[in-house]
Design a protein around this motif. Sequence first.
Motif, short mmCIF file in Angstrom:
data_model
loop_
_atom_site.label_atom_id
_atom_site.label_comp_id
_atom_site.label_asym_id
_atom_site.label_seq_id
_atom_site.Cartn_x
_atom_site.Cartn_y
_atom_site.Cartn_z
N MET A 159 7.25 -4.72 12.05
CA MET A 159 8.26 -4.83 10.99
C MET A 159 8.33 -3.55 10.17
N ALA A 160 7.19 -2.93 9.90
CA ALA A 160 7.20 -1.66 9.17
C ALA A 160 7.89 -0.58 10.00
N ALA A 161 7.62 -0.57 11.31
CA ALA A 161 8.25 0.42 12.18
C ALA A 161 9.74 0.14 12.34
N GLU A 162 10.12 -1.12 12.38
CA GLU A 162 11.54 -1.47 12.49
C GLU A 162 12.32 -0.99 11.27
N ALA A 163 11.75 -1.17 10.10
CA ALA A 163 12.40 -0.69 8.89
C ALA A 163 12.56 0.83 8.92
N LEU A 164 11.55 1.51 9.44
CA LEU A 164 11.62 2.97 9.56
C LEU A 164 12.73 3.39 10.51
N LEU A 165 12.78 2.80 11.70
CA LEU A 165 13.75 3.22 12.72
C LEU A 165 15.18 2.90 12.31
N ARG A 166 15.37 1.92 11.47
CA ARG A 166 16.73 1.62 11.02
C ARG A 166 17.27 2.71 10.10
N ARG A 167 16.40 3.26 9.28
CA ARG A 167 16.87 4.31 8.37
C ARG A 167 16.67 5.70 8.93
N ASN A 168 15.81 5.82 9.94
CA ASN A 168 15.52 7.12 10.55
C ASN A 168 15.29 6.91 12.05
N PRO A 169 16.35 6.92 12.84
CA PRO A 169 16.24 6.59 14.28
C PRO A 169 15.36 7.54 15.08
N GLN A 170 15.18 8.77 14.60
CA GLN A 170 14.38 9.75 15.32
C GLN A 170 13.31 10.34 14.39
N PRO A 171 12.31 9.57 14.03
CA PRO A 171 11.30 10.06 13.09
C PRO A 171 10.29 10.99 13.76
N ARG A 172 9.77 11.92 12.98
CA ARG A 172 8.68 12.77 13.45
C ARG A 172 7.37 11.98 13.40
N ASP A 173 6.34 12.53 14.03
CA ASP A 173 5.04 11.85 14.04
C ASP A 173 4.52 11.60 12.63
N ASP A 174 4.67 12.61 11.76
CA ASP A 174 4.16 12.46 10.40
C ASP A 174 4.95 11.40 9.63
N GLU A 175 6.23 11.26 9.94
CA GLU A 175 7.04 10.24 9.28
C GLU A 175 6.64 8.84 9.76
N ILE A 176 6.28 8.74 11.02
CA ILE A 176 5.80 7.45 11.54
C ILE A 176 4.48 7.09 10.86
N ARG A 177 3.59 8.05 10.75
CA ARG A 177 2.30 7.79 10.12
C ARG A 177 2.48 7.38 8.66
N THR A 178 3.40 8.03 7.98
CA THR A 178 3.65 7.68 6.57
C THR A 178 4.20 6.26 6.45
N ALA A 179 5.14 5.91 7.34
CA ALA A 179 5.74 4.57 7.29
C ALA A 179 4.73 3.48 7.59
N LEU A 180 3.73 3.80 8.41
CA LEU A 180 2.71 2.82 8.79
C LEU A 180 1.43 2.95 7.99
N SER A 181 1.45 3.78 6.97
CA SER A 181 0.22 4.03 6.21
C SER A 181 -0.27 2.80 5.45
N GLY A 182 0.62 1.86 5.20
CA GLY A 182 0.20 0.64 4.51
C GLY A 182 -0.24 -0.46 5.46
N ASN A 183 -0.29 -0.16 6.75
CA ASN A 183 -0.68 -1.16 7.76
C ASN A 183 -2.00 -0.74 8.40
N LEU A 184 -2.99 -1.60 8.33
CA LEU A 184 -4.30 -1.30 8.87
C LEU A 184 -4.49 -1.97 10.23
N CYS A 185 -5.08 -1.22 11.17
CA CYS A 185 -5.43 -1.75 12.48
C CYS A 185 -6.94 -1.85 12.55
N ARG A 186 -7.46 -3.04 12.66
CA ARG A 186 -8.91 -3.23 12.69
C ARG A 186 -9.52 -2.80 14.02
N CYS A 187 -8.66 -2.60 15.04
CA CYS A 187 -9.15 -2.11 16.33
C CYS A 187 -9.13 -0.58 16.38
#
Length: 205
Positions: A159-187
């Motif tokens: 859902m965080a990535a979907e919100a990002l791609l809707r406003r920025n269809p071609q994000p850079r790697d750093d923009e993806i990391r920023t958009a997902l910075s509030g989401n933690l992966c325990r793996c």
Amino acid sequence: AKGVFRIEDACFMSWRRSERPRFLIKVADCFVCLVSSAEGSFMEHPAPVPRKRLLRLRLNGRWREDAVAENQLLVDYLRDVAGLTGVKTGCDGGECGACTVIVDGDAVPSCIMLAVRCEGRSVETVEGLAQQGRLAPLQSAFHEKLGAQCGFCTPGMIMAAEALLRRNPQPRDDEIRTALSGNLCRCTGYVKIIESVKAAAENRS
């Protein structure tokens, strides 16, 4: 007794989710002990019963109305009332991102948002992305690129990535990391997650 913490001072906790009155009760027990040692008596302080109101919102493209408590959190409404268990409960404090949903186009943690704040608004969960039983492109990318590992964080990540791609269809790697910075992966599998978002972006171009 003078200087004793009063349970009324903790009433601000009553807005929290249905499971959390245990914390309030724990505070109340502590207060009772303080009062009993200072005044020689025990007192009970039952939590106030929250009022209910009618909530109308557009959930995954469909309007619906439900009677909800004024202190009910959006995550509890989505899971317990709407039955959308793709919204996960993790930290209960807006820190892990497992409960992320899209509200009026923005990714928000539903564990710190009151359901009544969504009156008249659009709310989307991971269940609303698939169309006619087929996975959305972003969901397919997570599957194909192994972005989903144990799967607990996956709905919030998507859902965080979907919100990002809707406003920025071609994000850079750093923009993806920023958009997902509030989401933690325990793996600790962030590499595959970022690859999944990039693949979905490429498929949209």
